[in-house]
Design an enzyme around this catalytic site. Structure first.
Site, PDB file in Angstrom:
ATOM      1  N   CYS A   1       0.768  -0.763  -0.143  1.00 44.28           N
ATOM      2  CA  CYS A   1       0.013   0.429   0.181  1.00 44.28           C
ATOM      3  C   CYS A   1       1.226   1.351   0.683  1.00 44.28           C
ATOM      4  CB  CYS A   1      -0.857  -0.104   1.548  1.00 44.28           C
ATOM      5  SG  CYS A   1      -1.285   1.350   1.566  1.00 44.28           S
TER       6      CYS A   1
ATOM      7  N   HIS B   1      -9.475  -3.475  -2.332  1.00 45.15           N
ATOM      8  CA  HIS B   1      -8.046  -2.649  -1.926  1.00 45.15           C
ATOM      9  C   HIS B   1      -8.664  -1.796  -1.457  1.00 45.15           C
ATOM     10  CE1 HIS B   1      -3.971  -2.173  -0.754  1.00 45.15           C
ATOM     11  NE2 HIS B   1      -4.237  -0.151  -1.321  1.00 45.15           N
ATOM     12  N   GLU B   2      -9.064  -0.335  -3.060  1.00 43.23           N
ATOM     13  CA  GLU B   2      -9.393   0.599  -2.819  1.00 43.23           C
ATOM     14  C   GLU B   2     -10.675   1.188  -2.139  1.00 43.23           C
ATOM     15  OE1 GLU B   2      -6.885   2.406  -3.744  1.00 43.23           O
ATOM     16  OE2 GLU B   2      -6.006   0.770  -5.212  1.00 43.23           O
TER      17      GLU B   2
ATOM     18  N   HIS C   1     -10.232   1.352   1.516  1.00 38.88           N
ATOM     19  CA  HIS C   1      -9.602   2.204   2.062  1.00 38.88           C
ATOM     20  C   HIS C   1     -10.804   3.136   2.608  1.00 38.88           C
ATOM     21  CE1 HIS C   1      -5.079   2.003   1.893  1.00 38.88           C
ATOM     22  NE2 HIS C   1      -5.708   1.786   0.454  1.00 38.88           N
TER      23      HIS C   1
END
Ligand code: SB7
Ligand code: NI
Length: 185
Positions: free
Chosen positions: A110, A153-154, A157
Site C-alpha cells: 500500500c 483494496h481501494e 480504504h
C-alpha cells in the site's frame, strides 16, 4: 500534481475512518481531484516521471490516501487478460460477491504503508461494483481475479480498512477457506 508528499501514511486517523459519500452529480472540484488521482497513478507507472518525482508505483488510489475523506477511487492497471482498467469512480459499492475467495500469492502492499507486511489477504474472487465513473455514467463492473482484488483494496480504504487488517494474525500465510490463489505475472 500529486506526489508522495501528498500521500497520507499509516497512523493518520483518516485511514481508519469511513469516508463520506460524494454528492451526485459530482462538483467540478471533485472531478478535478479524481482526474489528478488517475494522473498520479499513471505517473507512478511511468519510469522517467516516477524517477524524477520519486514516486512509488501503484495501481490504484483512494481519496483518503490524499487526506480527503470522500468516497472516490482511481485505478490504472491491466488485468491478466490485458484488459485495461483506467478510470475514476464516485461512491463505488460492492453490490454482490462470490462465496469463493482469492488472494494475491505475492501479498499486497500500500502506498500509505512504508514497510512490507507479509501474508495472504483474503478477497472475494468475484465482485460486482456499482459506481459513477468519471464521465458521470452509472456503471456496473463485473470483476474477477486481480481486478477484483485491486477494487476491494481501494474500497476498503473508503471503509477505513487496511490490507493488513485482513491478514490472519496467528498464521499470516494460512490459505483462506474456499480460496484459489491469484498469481501476478
Ligand atoms: C496490491 C496493491 C494494491 C492493490 C491490490 C494489491 C494497490 C496499492 C496502492 N494503494 O495503496 C492503493 O490504495
Ligand atoms: Ni492502499
Amino acid at each position: 500534481m500529486i506526489t508522495m508528499k501528498d500521500i497520507v501514511r499509516e497512523g493518520h486517523p483518516i485511514l481508519n475512518h469511513s469516508a463520506k459519500d460524494v454528492s451526485i452529480p459530482p462538483t467540478e472540484q471533485d472531478i478535478e481531484t479524481l482526474k489528478k488521482m488517475i494522473q498520479f497513478i499513471k505517473n507512478s507507472q511511468d519510469e522517467k516521471i516516477a524517477e524524477e518525482y520519486e514516486l512509488r508505483a501503484g495501481v490504484g488510489l483512494a481519496a483518503p490516501q490524499i487526506g480527503l475523506s470522500k468516497r472516490m477511487i482511481a485505478v490504472h492497471f491491466e488485468d491478466f487478460n490485458n484488459q485495461l482498467y483506467s478510470d475514476g469512480y464516485f461512491n463505488p459499492k460492492i453490490v454482490s460477491h462470490s462465496v469463493e475467495f482469492t488472494y494475491l500469492s505475492s501479498g499486497e502492499g500500500c502506498l500509505s504503508v512504508d514497510r512490507e507486511v507479509a501474508g495472504y489477504v483474503p478477497r472475494y474472487a468475484r465482485i460486482t461494483v456499482s459506481a459513477i465513473n468519471l464521465a458521470g455514467e452509472h456503471v456496473k463492473l463485473r470483476l474477477r481475479g486481480y481486478a477484483a482484488i485491486v477494487f476491494q483494496h481501494e474500497i476498503d480504504h473508503l471503509n477505513g480498512v487496511m490490507f493488513y487488517d485482513r491478514i490472519n494474525k496467528q498464521e499470516p500465510f494460512l490459505i483462506p477457506e474456499h480460496a484459489k490463489a491469484c498469481d501476478v505475472d
